[in-house]
Scaffold this active site. Structure first.
Site, short mmCIF file in Angstrom:
data_model
loop_
_atom_site.label_atom_id
_atom_site.label_comp_id
_atom_site.label_asym_id
_atom_site.label_seq_id
_atom_site.Cartn_x
_atom_site.Cartn_y
_atom_site.Cartn_z
N VAL A 83 56.92 37.23 35.08
CA VAL A 83 56.04 37.59 33.97
C VAL A 83 56.84 38.14 32.79
CG1 VAL A 83 54.07 38.97 33.27
CG2 VAL A 83 54.15 38.05 35.58
N GLU A 120 44.77 43.29 31.00
CA GLU A 120 44.15 41.96 31.13
C GLU A 120 44.89 41.08 32.12
OE1 GLU A 120 41.21 40.29 29.32
OE2 GLU A 120 41.73 39.39 31.23
N ASP A 132 46.06 39.76 47.90
CA ASP A 132 46.11 39.59 46.44
C ASP A 132 44.70 39.51 45.86
OD1 ASP A 132 47.76 38.47 43.95
OD2 ASP A 132 46.05 37.14 44.25
N LYS A 157 42.42 42.17 43.31
CA LYS A 157 41.78 41.70 42.08
C LYS A 157 40.28 41.92 42.13
CE LYS A 157 45.28 38.07 41.30
NZ LYS A 157 45.61 36.67 41.68
#
Lengths: 429, 429
Positions: free
Chosen positions: B14, B129, B201, B205
């Protein structure tokens, strides 16, 4: 909790949706905005009209000054639609230091710049999420979420009426007129459906989306527009045979020669997510150079979905503490973009022709395409009636101008009875 | 143009995406943010590691203080992941009056409250975000665009790895292990795939999305979690016969007895938009009481899509003039919601059993379901091997508790060889 007074201009479908939401979701809205929203006045044309909603009579007024000149009203919601008097009311509201929320696509698409400039001069907030695609937060997405991207292309199904009609024609094999009538009976089309079926509605919306996506001023006349009235069941059938679905699609993309904006019936691959957007649903598919492919899907119209966007904008204003930064930086026309004239746009095409059933006819027409520089992908001949046959051509990518020249020549060929339809094909990746 | 200096904690996938975007879209970002973004320092563990990206060596540091204690750095991007030391760094950055952007789902899901509280105390902005669904602006949508709604239900495909594997199993009839290996070869799955395939994961979320959608504090342990390792081709085949597709789905909804949060393989109707979300794409489907049905679709992972969300958050901060209002009002825990224990959740179920091929076996098992209050929709018997047959039951809506009791009894029946799989069915409207 602090109170804030708002005024509403108009009490049609969207206005009623706003009232219902303010009422039903009062607690959510209070907690999320930090304010208790009170309605000052609602401007209507006729106080005595039955609107099928319970509104205290004393909230209604026929005098816009009761809202525009009332200093205690801090936010004005414009849901009248059209250019006048909506524009005048919005400008007066801004000059009286009121923040404004609108759902008015026609006004934004044609006179948006003056509204943005006035908002900036007066230091008021101006939000318009509801102007495009009802409850789908596409304006927010472009203005706030995709700001790190160069947007390369936006393709949308942004008119629910035509999508409803085309869905009926595709899935239930209705013809256009029956599908339109059903849409009218179910409230998905107006008594006068021109604005929807001739794609004016989608044109205004695309002008707004193009301006925001490409950071440039858009003249709505630069948007090519073509409605769905010429689509026949046979076109839908041919599309299916070749793996396509016909949708009224709004496209803006940047090409080497400029920005291309067009709304027209389009064959799109049946496996693309947009192809499965049915009934009155809307969806917008965006390619950004960082985010990749992204799609937003939802209800593009209706009292509550559109009201959802309007009330969210009001909440954003209440949270924003009169801070204009987020809006004003976004609407700026950062770039001057060349507009690609329609003749220069490239596309693949479907051309349906009725020809006389004579030897040499296919050769002649193929030759015309070839001479005009249009390369053919496939030809299909079907059926026969009164000495004529239907022939369908799928072309490789060609200039619109070349296609036009070819069609002009084909029309005047002695073999041709009629050129029945030309539909662009978008092989969205 | 004003300059602003940022620091980046971490230079993995990222982090590299963020650098690429800041570089490639420099002009867009300048115009939209109003600032020229300059990178102060990037924290790495090993300066000499080859990262396949061209970064001036002097920008790299192994000392977090070079970022956290540098007063000239105003915004910190945390893309290390995990709880420690990310949490410590973020808290220190905030205490030093730096705004923070993070992509860290695990940290937010487990320690989010402390981060939000600290951001509020210190008067700094805190955006995240990128923590859920990469480039899809789902956090923005919930926090800003759907604020006028009572959210009733959220259903998402929010893990790209498992969606890739299930897509391969569905469309190419691969088995789980081959599909996993291919995902690993193509970089869609880690060498140790546990976090994805066992749905940790997705669980993190979903905890974040649930907290934001329902305005409440969520304990991640209240999210029911079940991975996809038990899904076999035969289950996918049975699903298809009954008009379903199997997806790893994250669900949060409010029921009469409380909030229900669960991530598990789920049969969803093949005609639902979520059923056509394939490969490593993500999508989130939301029902709001005003907006109706809405879906956001896109790339849920990857350097550039996730970087797109990170950089958009930085731009939001730069536009926001240190105004905290929008964030702090949203993250508040407005409501205390009861949690529905898993035994009380209701669902339809698919149950696959191997039984001995003897007379009376179907009657016996159907009777057990009936006695436990589970009503059957259909039974299907297939194949035969070594005196055994596979039987598949589709139930009507039942309590998880009832199903469990029935399964316990079926397991101990003399007719039963094995209970092979139990998959929940969500008939999303």
């Amino acid at each position: 909790m602090d109170k804030i007074k708002i005024g509403i201009l108009g009490l049609g479908n969207v206005g009623r949706g706003v009232l219902k939401i303010l009422n039903t979701n009062k607690e959510e809205i209070q907690k999320r905005s930090g304010y208790d929203i009170e309605i000052g006045k609602i401007l209507v044309r006729n106080i005595d009209k039955n609107r099928g909603i319970d509104v205290p009579r004393e909230l209604l007024t026929v005098d816009p000054d009761d809202i525009l000149e009332d200093e205690s009203i801090k936010i004005v919601i414009e849901v009248i639609g059209g250019i006048n008097p909506a524009k005048d009311y919005i400008l007066r509201a801004m000059k009286n230091k009121k923040h404004v929320v609108t759902a008015n696509k026609m006004l934004l698409a044609t006179e948006g710049d003056e509204l943005f400039d006035t908002a900036e001069e007066e230091g008021v907030m101006f939000y318009y999420e509801a102007s495009v695609a009802g409850g789908i937060p596409i304006i927010h997405a472009i203005n706030e979420s995709l700001t790190a991207n160069k947007i390369e292309q936006l393709i949308g199904i942004i008119n629910g009426t035509t999508n409803y009609i085309l869905t009926k024609m595709t899935l239930e094999k209705m013809n256009f007129h029956d599908a339109l009538r059903e849409a009218q009976e179910k409230g998905f089309a107006e008594a006068d459906p021109t604005s929807d079926i001739e794609a004016y509605d989608a044109m205004y919306k695309l002008a707004i989306l193009s301006s925001l996506s490409f950071g440039t001023k858009i003249n709505v006349d630069d948007v090519y527009r073509e409605g769905i009235t010429k689509i026949e069941p046979i076109d839908i059938e041919f599309a299916r045979e070749f793996g396509y679905v016909i949708k009224l699609v709004a496209i803006v993309k940047e090409t080497e020669t400029g920005l291309e904006m067009r709304v027209h019936p389009t064959m799109i691959p049946e496996r693309h997510p947009l192809a499965n957007v049915n009934d009155s649903f809307n969806a917008i598919f965006i390619k950004g150079n960082a985010v990749g492919d992204i799609m937003l899907y939802g209800r593009g119209a209706g009292d509550l979905p559109t009201g959802s966007a309007v009330v969210a904008d009001v909440i954003s204003i209440l949270r924003g503490n009169v801070d204009l930064s987020a809006i004003s930086t976004v609407k700026k026309n950062y770039w001057n973009r060349e507009i690609n004239p329609m003749d220069k746009t490239r596309s693949e095409y479907y051309v349906r022709i009725t020809v006389k059933d004579l030897p040499g006819v296919l050769g002649e027409i193929s030759m015309i395409f070839g001479e005009e520089g249009v390369s053919l992908l496939s030809v299909m001949q079907k059926g026969k009636r009164e000495e004529c046959v239907t022939v369908v051509y799928f072309t490789h990518s060609a200039n619109e101008g070349m296609i036009k020249s070819a069609i002009d020549r084909i029309k005047s060929s002695k073999y041709t009875k009629s050129v029945d339809n030309i539909i662009r094909i978008e092989n969205i990746q």
